[in-house]
Design a protein around this motif. Structure first.
Motif, PDB file in Angstrom:
ATOM      1  N   VAL A   1     -20.544  49.207   1.614  1.00 19.90           N
ATOM      2  CA  VAL A   1     -20.463  49.304   3.072  1.00 19.90           C
ATOM      3  C   VAL A   1     -20.335  50.753   3.538  1.00 19.90           C
ATOM      4  O   VAL A   1     -20.797  51.109   4.634  1.00 19.90           O
ATOM      5  CB  VAL A   1     -19.271  48.452   3.588  1.00 19.90           C
ATOM      6  N   ARG A   2     -19.721  51.605   2.734  1.00 19.95           N
ATOM      7  CA  ARG A   2     -19.434  52.997   3.121  1.00 19.95           C
ATOM      8  C   ARG A   2     -20.591  53.718   3.814  1.00 19.95           C
ATOM      9  O   ARG A   2     -20.385  54.395   4.837  1.00 19.95           O
ATOM     10  CB  ARG A   2     -18.998  53.818   1.903  1.00 19.95           C
ATOM     11  N   PRO A   3     -21.825  53.665   3.282  1.00 19.68           N
ATOM     12  CA  PRO A   3     -22.900  54.462   3.899  1.00 19.68           C
ATOM     13  C   PRO A   3     -23.208  54.103   5.349  1.00 19.68           C
ATOM     14  O   PRO A   3     -23.808  54.916   6.066  1.00 19.68           O
ATOM     15  CB  PRO A   3     -24.109  54.166   2.989  1.00 19.68           C
ATOM     16  N   TRP A   4     -22.798  52.903   5.789  1.00 22.12           N
ATOM     17  CA  TRP A   4     -23.117  52.461   7.138  1.00 22.12           C
ATOM     18  C   TRP A   4     -21.974  52.690   8.119  1.00 22.12           C
ATOM     19  O   TRP A   4     -22.102  52.362   9.305  1.00 22.12           O
ATOM     20  CB  TRP A   4     -23.520  50.991   7.125  1.00 22.12           C
ATOM     21  N   LEU A   5     -20.891  53.278   7.670  1.00 23.94           N
ATOM     22  CA  LEU A   5     -19.760  53.529   8.573  1.00 23.94           C
ATOM     23  C   LEU A   5     -20.135  54.403   9.773  1.00 23.94           C
ATOM     24  O   LEU A   5     -19.708  54.114  10.901  1.00 23.94           O
ATOM     25  CB  LEU A   5     -18.593  54.149   7.800  1.00 23.94           C
TER      26      LEU A   5
ATOM     27  N   VAL B   1      -4.098  59.666   5.768  1.00 26.16           N
ATOM     28  CA  VAL B   1      -4.965  58.724   5.062  1.00 26.16           C
ATOM     29  C   VAL B   1      -5.772  57.968   6.115  1.00 26.16           C
ATOM     30  O   VAL B   1      -5.336  56.954   6.658  1.00 26.16           O
ATOM     31  CB  VAL B   1      -4.165  57.732   4.200  1.00 26.16           C
ATOM     32  N   SER B   2      -6.934  58.489   6.430  1.00 27.42           N
ATOM     33  CA  SER B   2      -7.806  57.887   7.454  1.00 27.42           C
ATOM     34  C   SER B   2      -9.233  58.304   7.162  1.00 27.42           C
ATOM     35  O   SER B   2      -9.495  59.088   6.247  1.00 27.42           O
ATOM     36  CB  SER B   2      -7.379  58.342   8.860  1.00 27.42           C
ATOM     37  N   GLY B   3     -10.158  57.781   7.940  1.00 29.63           N
ATOM     38  CA  GLY B   3     -11.557  58.134   7.764  1.00 29.63           C
ATOM     39  C   GLY B   3     -12.223  57.376   6.632  1.00 29.63           C
ATOM     40  O   GLY B   3     -11.696  56.395   6.119  1.00 29.63           O
ATOM     41  N   PRO B   4     -13.410  57.820   6.220  1.00 31.01           N
ATOM     42  CA  PRO B   4     -14.132  57.127   5.149  1.00 31.01           C
ATOM     43  C   PRO B   4     -13.350  57.204   3.835  1.00 31.01           C
ATOM     44  O   PRO B   4     -12.765  58.242   3.521  1.00 31.01           O
ATOM     45  CB  PRO B   4     -15.448  57.905   5.039  1.00 31.01           C
ATOM     46  N   PRO B   5     -13.333  56.139   3.055  1.00 35.67           N
ATOM     47  CA  PRO B   5     -12.600  56.157   1.787  1.00 35.67           C
ATOM     48  C   PRO B   5     -13.391  56.857   0.690  1.00 35.67           C
ATOM     49  O   PRO B   5     -14.608  57.062   0.817  1.00 35.67           O
ATOM     50  CB  PRO B   5     -12.439  54.669   1.461  1.00 35.67           C
ATOM     51  N   PRO B   6     -12.731  57.182  -0.397  1.00 36.33           N
ATOM     52  CA  PRO B   6     -13.468  57.657  -1.579  1.00 36.33           C
ATOM     53  C   PRO B   6     -14.330  56.539  -2.162  1.00 36.33           C
ATOM     54  O   PRO B   6     -14.213  55.376  -1.782  1.00 36.33           O
ATOM     55  CB  PRO B   6     -12.349  58.042  -2.571  1.00 36.33           C
ATOM     56  N   PHE B   7     -15.163  56.897  -3.107  1.00 35.28           N
ATOM     57  CA  PHE B   7     -15.945  55.937  -3.877  1.00 35.28           C
ATOM     58  C   PHE B   7     -15.092  55.527  -5.072  1.00 35.28           C
ATOM     59  O   PHE B   7     -14.676  56.369  -5.868  1.00 35.28           O
ATOM     60  CB  PHE B   7     -17.253  56.585  -4.341  1.00 35.28           C
TER      61      PHE B   7
ATOM     62  N   TRP C   1      -7.926  53.789   5.658  1.00 36.85           N
ATOM     63  CA  TRP C   1      -9.344  54.104   5.549  1.00 36.85           C
ATOM     64  C   TRP C   1     -10.189  53.179   6.421  1.00 36.85           C
ATOM     65  O   TRP C   1      -9.786  52.067   6.758  1.00 36.85           O
ATOM     66  CB  TRP C   1      -9.789  53.986   4.095  1.00 36.85           C
ATOM     67  N   ASP C   2     -11.397  53.642   6.756  1.00 37.77           N
ATOM     68  CA  ASP C   2     -12.268  52.918   7.677  1.00 37.77           C
ATOM     69  C   ASP C   2     -12.780  51.600   7.106  1.00 37.77           C
ATOM     70  O   ASP C   2     -13.183  50.711   7.845  1.00 37.77           O
ATOM     71  CB  ASP C   2     -13.466  53.793   8.066  1.00 37.77           C
ATOM     72  N   VAL C   3     -12.809  51.474   5.801  1.00 35.78           N
ATOM     73  CA  VAL C   3     -13.091  50.194   5.147  1.00 35.78           C
ATOM     74  C   VAL C   3     -12.189  50.138   3.922  1.00 35.78           C
ATOM     75  O   VAL C   3     -12.044  51.129   3.202  1.00 35.78           O
ATOM     76  CB  VAL C   3     -14.583  50.039   4.774  1.00 35.78           C
ATOM     77  N   ARG C   4     -11.592  48.983   3.710  1.00 37.08           N
ATOM     78  CA  ARG C   4     -10.635  48.861   2.612  1.00 37.08           C
ATOM     79  C   ARG C   4     -10.494  47.383   2.230  1.00 37.08           C
ATOM     80  O   ARG C   4     -10.765  46.492   3.058  1.00 37.08           O
ATOM     81  CB  ARG C   4      -9.270  49.396   3.021  1.00 37.08           C
ATOM     82  N   PRO C   5     -10.046  47.116   1.012  1.00 40.47           N
ATOM     83  CA  PRO C   5      -9.587  45.766   0.707  1.00 40.47           C
ATOM     84  C   PRO C   5      -8.335  45.485   1.525  1.00 40.47           C
ATOM     85  O   PRO C   5      -7.432  46.333   1.603  1.00 40.47           O
ATOM     86  CB  PRO C   5      -9.264  45.823  -0.789  1.00 40.47           C
TER      87      PRO C   5
ATOM     88  N   VAL D   1     -13.032  46.179   7.830  1.00 40.40           N
ATOM     89  CA  VAL D   1     -13.696  47.349   8.415  1.00 40.40           C
ATOM     90  C   VAL D   1     -12.948  47.726   9.680  1.00 40.40           C
ATOM     91  O   VAL D   1     -12.818  46.929  10.614  1.00 40.40           O
ATOM     92  CB  VAL D   1     -15.183  47.061   8.707  1.00 40.40           C
ATOM     93  N   ARG D   2     -12.451  48.972   9.720  1.00 37.68           N
ATOM     94  CA  ARG D   2     -11.487  49.404  10.729  1.00 37.68           C
ATOM     95  C   ARG D   2     -11.993  50.558  11.597  1.00 37.68           C
ATOM     96  O   ARG D   2     -11.223  51.150  12.345  1.00 37.68           O
ATOM     97  CB  ARG D   2     -10.202  49.866  10.033  1.00 37.68           C
ATOM     98  N   ILE D   3     -13.253  50.895  11.514  1.00 44.99           N
ATOM     99  CA  ILE D   3     -13.730  52.140  12.114  1.00 44.99           C
ATOM    100  C   ILE D   3     -13.961  52.058  13.614  1.00 44.99           C
ATOM    101  O   ILE D   3     -14.067  53.070  14.295  1.00 44.99           O
ATOM    102  CB  ILE D   3     -15.029  52.598  11.416  1.00 44.99           C
ATOM    103  N   ALA D   4     -14.007  50.871  14.185  1.00 41.43           N
ATOM    104  CA  ALA D   4     -14.499  50.693  15.551  1.00 41.43           C
ATOM    105  C   ALA D   4     -13.424  50.864  16.616  1.00 41.43           C
ATOM    106  O   ALA D   4     -12.279  50.458  16.432  1.00 41.43           O
ATOM    107  CB  ALA D   4     -15.126  49.312  15.708  1.00 41.43           C
TER     108      ALA D   4
END
Length: 380
Positions: free
Chosen positions: A152-156, A189-195, A223-227, A236-239
């Protein structure tokens, strides 16, 4: 990133959390009325709302929904009840990513957890008077969840731009489509997560963050996406919180399909694209700045491209999933709204062009979906 196949589709359940801002009904300045609104919602509507970090915010949650049409129906009903409860409590509930008018600090909610956050993070906590939308989608297990997050990361950045709904602060245009994203980025601890290589790798990184004191626990791994911390879902938390229910439904459909496709890819051994975290951060910053009608870095091609083109690419790749899981109608409805009215930031700028408060607040009322027929969309 290959186009989704309709031959094997994961049709997961989905749930949505939305945060709303409570404001003075005339001036639009944030007011600390959450206790009153929660009490009215419980007593008059049998609705259990949630407190948030500050007393000028409330949170709603859908049930575990079988599809996005159920999400939309529940959001319509709950938003209507929240709007009525807020009016009964002498305030107004609006759907906006950050306060467009007045002060941008809030009174910390009186709970053990929130008081601890305030002690540890000081003014950073007080200045989080912002409202987001979180989408949960079911996954089979934790190991799959981590790999799905990688897919999912690339589409954040695209999701961030499409949902940008906070251009104003203290009555002034910030120049950003999503000012909330900039405020939120102050958390360590925010924004896109690591791989992440595996669930174990994810756990090791979370342990380091907690030892370092940058997160009190896993719930503060923002992070913007996380388990998810407690549910078997990817979150997914970015919105920014959406202006209308149809905007929220579009987000839920996009996220649900992204996760559904990712589950199939993970099971099929398709590797996720390992976009560097810093590349994603730059693209997400551009998305927050530009919004739907601007351009931001396409992290796959390495070139800046219009957001609307990138959204079209995403929709085209996911259309077989939408068709298989029954969410295509919600996607088409949401895209018509975006193409006709623009994103949330675009709509706010038009409404507040003359500096008049009421048109802006009317646009942002959480029950504005009840008036959507006038805008050519489907009313709740």
């Amino acid at each position: 990133m290959e186009q989704a196949s309709a031959k094997r589709v994961w049709c997961p359940t989905v749930g949505v959390e939305e945060e709303f801002l409570l404001v003075d009904p005339v001036t639009g300045v944030p007011v600390n009325r959450a206790d009153d609104v929660l009490a009215v919602a419980r007593e008059q509507f049998g609705l259990e709302l949630e407190h948030e970090l500050t007393g000028a915010q409330v949170e709603i949650n859908t049930s575990v929904c079988r599809d996005v049409e159920q999400v939309r129906s529940e959001l319509c009903e709950t938003r209507r009840a929240v709007a009525q409860a807020a009016r009964s409590a002498g305030c107004r509930a609006i759907a906006v990513g950050a306060p467009p008018l007045g002060h941008a600090t809030g009174e910390i909610t009186d709970s053990l957890r929130y008081r601890r956050i305030a002690r540890e993070f000081g003014a950073l906590a007080e200045q989080q008077l912002i409202c987001g939308c979180h989408v949960h989608v079911a996954v089979p297990d934790r190991e799959t969840a981590v790999q799905v997050c990688n897919h999912v990361r690339p589409w954040l950045p695209v999701l961030a731009a499409v949902t940008a709904n906070s251009p104003f602060s203290d009555g002034k245009d910030t120049g950003f489509a999503s000012w909330r994203s900039t405020v939120w980025s102050r958390w360590p601890v925010s924004g896109p997560p690591p791989f992440f290589r595996s669930w174990r790798h994810y756990e090791e990184v979370c342990d380091t963050l907690i030892v370092a004191g940058t997160a009190l626990d896993r719930a503060m791994v923002y992070w913007d996406v996380r388990p998810a911390t407690e549910l078997p879902t990817v979150e997914v938390r970015i919105a920014d919180v959406a202006v209308t229910v149809d905007d929220a439904a579009l987000l839920a459909a996009l996220v649900r399909a992204l996760v559904a496709k990712a589950v199939v890819d993970v099971e099929g051994g398709v590797p996720a694209e390992p976009i560097p975290q810093e590349t994603l951060r730059q693209a997400c910053w551009g998305a927050a700045n530009e919004g739907l009608r601007g351009s931001t870095l396409d992290v796959s091609s390495g070139e800046s491209r219009p957001v609307r083109q990138q959204l079209s690419d995403l929709v085209r790749r996911l259309t077989p999933v939408f068709e298989a899981n029954g969410d295509l109608t919600a996607v088409q409805r949401g895209l018509r709204l975006l193409d006709g009215d623009g994103g949330g930031a675009d709509r706010q700028r038009r409404a507040f062009r003359a500096g008049q408060v009421e048109p802006l607040l009317s646009l942002l009322d959480v029950d504005s979906a009840d008036r959507s027929e006038a805008r050519g969309t489907t009313a709740c």
